[in-house]
Design an enzyme around this catalytic site. Structure first.
Site, PDB file in Angstrom:
ATOM      1  N   GLY A  60      -5.539  10.332 -11.005  1.00 19.80           N
ATOM      2  CA  GLY A  60      -5.735   9.232 -11.942  1.00 19.80           C
ATOM      3  C   GLY A  60      -6.868   8.318 -11.521  1.00 19.80           C
ATOM      4  O   GLY A  60      -7.709   8.696 -10.705  1.00 19.80           O
ATOM      5  N   ALA A  61      -6.879   7.098 -12.108  1.00 18.45           N
ATOM      6  CA  ALA A  61      -8.014   6.167 -11.945  1.00 18.45           C
ATOM      7  C   ALA A  61      -9.294   6.937 -12.260  1.00 18.45           C
ATOM      8  O   ALA A  61     -10.222   7.014 -11.460  1.00 18.45           O
ATOM      9  CB  ALA A  61      -8.037   5.553 -10.552  1.00 18.45           C
TER      10      ALA A  61
ATOM     11  N   HIS B 291     -14.469  12.814 -13.150  1.00 22.56           N
ATOM     12  CA  HIS B 291     -13.300  13.547 -13.659  1.00 22.56           C
ATOM     13  C   HIS B 291     -13.565  14.063 -15.078  1.00 22.56           C
ATOM     14  O   HIS B 291     -13.229  15.203 -15.410  1.00 22.56           O
ATOM     15  CB  HIS B 291     -12.068  12.631 -13.733  1.00 22.56           C
ATOM     16  CG  HIS B 291     -11.552  12.165 -12.412  1.00 22.56           C
ATOM     17  ND1 HIS B 291     -11.568  10.844 -12.035  1.00 22.56           N
ATOM     18  CD2 HIS B 291     -10.988  12.843 -11.382  1.00 22.56           C
ATOM     19  CE1 HIS B 291     -11.020  10.720 -10.835  1.00 22.56           C
ATOM     20  NE2 HIS B 291     -10.671  11.920 -10.413  1.00 22.56           N
TER      21      HIS B 291
ATOM     22  N   GLN C 204      -0.096  13.442   0.740  1.00 20.06           N
ATOM     23  CA  GLN C 204      -1.442  13.632   1.282  1.00 20.06           C
ATOM     24  C   GLN C 204      -2.051  12.347   1.841  1.00 20.06           C
ATOM     25  O   GLN C 204      -3.184  12.334   2.283  1.00 20.06           O
ATOM     26  CB  GLN C 204      -2.365  14.273   0.248  1.00 20.06           C
ATOM     27  CG  GLN C 204      -2.761  13.381  -0.920  1.00 20.06           C
ATOM     28  CD  GLN C 204      -3.540  14.170  -1.964  1.00 20.06           C
ATOM     29  OE1 GLN C 204      -2.986  14.976  -2.707  1.00 20.06           O
ATOM     30  NE2 GLN C 204      -4.848  13.946  -2.024  1.00 20.06           N
TER      31      GLN C 204
ATOM     32  N   ASP D  86     -15.226  16.267  -2.499  1.00 23.64           N
ATOM     33  CA  ASP D  86     -14.209  16.673  -1.523  1.00 23.64           C
ATOM     34  C   ASP D  86     -14.451  18.146  -1.191  1.00 23.64           C
ATOM     35  O   ASP D  86     -13.636  19.010  -1.525  1.00 23.64           O
ATOM     36  CB  ASP D  86     -12.818  16.457  -2.107  1.00 23.64           C
ATOM     37  CG  ASP D  86     -12.568  15.005  -2.437  1.00 23.64           C
ATOM     38  OD1 ASP D  86     -12.473  14.205  -1.503  1.00 23.64           O
ATOM     39  OD2 ASP D  86     -12.511  14.660  -3.635  1.00 23.64           O
TER      40      ASP D  86
ATOM     41  N   ARG E  70     -11.486   5.280  -5.502  1.00 25.41           N
ATOM     42  CA  ARG E  70     -11.353   4.195  -4.527  1.00 25.41           C
ATOM     43  C   ARG E  70     -12.492   3.175  -4.630  1.00 25.41           C
ATOM     44  O   ARG E  70     -12.382   2.064  -4.117  1.00 25.41           O
ATOM     45  CB  ARG E  70     -11.310   4.752  -3.108  1.00 25.41           C
ATOM     46  CG  ARG E  70      -9.987   5.408  -2.753  1.00 25.41           C
ATOM     47  CD  ARG E  70      -9.947   5.804  -1.290  1.00 25.41           C
ATOM     48  NE  ARG E  70      -8.669   6.393  -0.922  1.00 25.41           N
ATOM     49  CZ  ARG E  70      -8.375   7.686  -1.033  1.00 25.41           C
ATOM     50  NH1 ARG E  70      -9.261   8.525  -1.528  1.00 25.41           N
ATOM     51  NH2 ARG E  70      -7.193   8.136  -0.653  1.00 25.41           N
TER      52      ARG E  70
HETATM   53  O1  PAF Z   1      -8.818  15.361  -5.222  1.00 30.32           O
HETATM   54  C1  PAF Z   1      -7.755  14.845  -5.633  1.00 30.32           C
HETATM   55  O2  PAF Z   1      -7.756  13.964  -6.506  1.00 30.32           O
HETATM   56  C2  PAF Z   1      -6.439  15.274  -5.023  1.00 30.32           C
HETATM   57  O3  PAF Z   1      -6.585  15.584  -3.680  1.00 30.32           O
HETATM   58  C3  PAF Z   1      -5.783  16.435  -5.781  1.00 30.32           C
HETATM   59  C4  PAF Z   1      -6.606  17.701  -5.722  1.00 30.32           C
HETATM   60  C5  PAF Z   1      -5.550  16.038  -7.223  1.00 30.32           C
HETATM   61  C6  PAF Z   1      -4.413  16.753  -5.161  1.00 30.32           C
HETATM   62  O4  PAF Z   1      -3.579  15.645  -5.187  1.00 30.32           O
END
Ligand code: PAF
Length: 281
Positions: free
Chosen positions: A31-32, A37, A61, A151, A188
């Protein structure tokens, strides 16, 4: 856009779509949402009949309770953004729906990928990522899943997860979306103070300079050069800078011409941790 909170209802809906021969493109998120995205959702729509996005702030996580509590939650705005790109399905489960009453991750062996970089600084992070991504893949059963290269380590780990567990999904890594001043888009970023937001583009600027110097300076010299740049930046604290093999993610000391390398960085801007990376020649 259809919104599901219940995994069995979602599974049931998607299995009907699959029976009609429709393909599913999936974008897992916490989200956010931002433009990065949305670019993944556009890709999912372009290549598949149905686009599915999940929003789930995955507790397992996070290695830092405060980071989890303060993770931005902007559900109403996320829904508007997803509707603006004609997303077909949103999966928005509760923690109980995913974990029942046992909020723990499974232990994974990602052949060492999990011990590099983020794995050294965020204890258990990739076990948490592996747990949720595997669970989401089992619910959604997508044809293609889309992840940003910001990431990059996570992307390589998810490719490994899919290979190890023979999960029939294609993993697509997508370009890093940046603000006009070069800062990599991240949920963030919304938590940066004004001052830190102003200084944060220094991270990418330094990566770009390091890329130019790659080949002129060796890996060690370049790392030292980057450390020196951050010592001059009082608002940013370098956690790590490393040049690593794209495949193994192991820190490179000697550069070999048949391998691909990337520079990876993690920096604290106040209490907000920023990560970024850049492909090297
Ligand atoms: O990259 C992310 O936003 C998270 O690590 C993911 C892949 C949605 C898993 O929670």
């Amino acid at each position: 856009m259809k919104i599901f909170k219940n995994k069995l209802e979602l599974k049931d809906f998607l299995s009907k779509q699959k029976k009609e021969g429709k393909s599913i493109g999936f974008v897992p998120t916490m989200g956010a949402l931002h433009e990065g995205h949305l670019s993944l959702v556009r890709k999912a729509k372009e290549k598949n009949d149905i686009s599915v996005v999940s929003i789930f702030v995955n507790p397992t996580q996070f290695d830092n309770e405060e980071d989890l509590l303060k993770y931005p939650k902007t559900f109403d705005n996320d829904v508007k953004l997803l509707e603006s790109v004609n997303c077909d399905v949103l999966f928005f489960p509760s923690v109980e729906e995913i974990y029942k009453d046992n909020i723990v991750s499974n232990n994974f062996n990602f052949d060492g990928l999990e011990h590099q970089m983020e794995g050294k600084f965020r204890d258990g992070h990739f076990d948490g990522v592996g747990t949720i991504v595997k669970a989401l893949f089992e619910i959604v059963e997508p044809n293609i899943a889309y992840f940003g290269k910001k990431d990059f380590q996570q992307l390589q780990i998810i490719k490994k997860l899919v290979k190890k567990y023979k999960i029939p999904v294609k993993i697509k890594g997508c370009v890093i979306y940046r603000e006009d001043d070069g800062l990599a888009m991240s949920s963030r970023n919304a938590r940066l103070t004004k001052e830190h937001r102003k200084t944060a583009p220094f991270v990418y600027k330094t990566l770009k300079k390091a890329k130019k110097k790659f080949g002129i300076k060796n890996a060690n010299e370049l790392t030292e050069w980057v450390k020196k740049q951050f010592k001059k930046q009082v608002l940013l604290e370098l956690e790590y800078f490393t040049i690593a093999d794209e495949k193994t993610l192991e820190t490179a000391t000697v550069i070999e011409s048949n391998k691909k390398y990337r520079a990876f960085i993690a920096v604290f801007a106040g209490e907000i941790r920023l990560i970024d990376n850049i492909r090297l020649k």
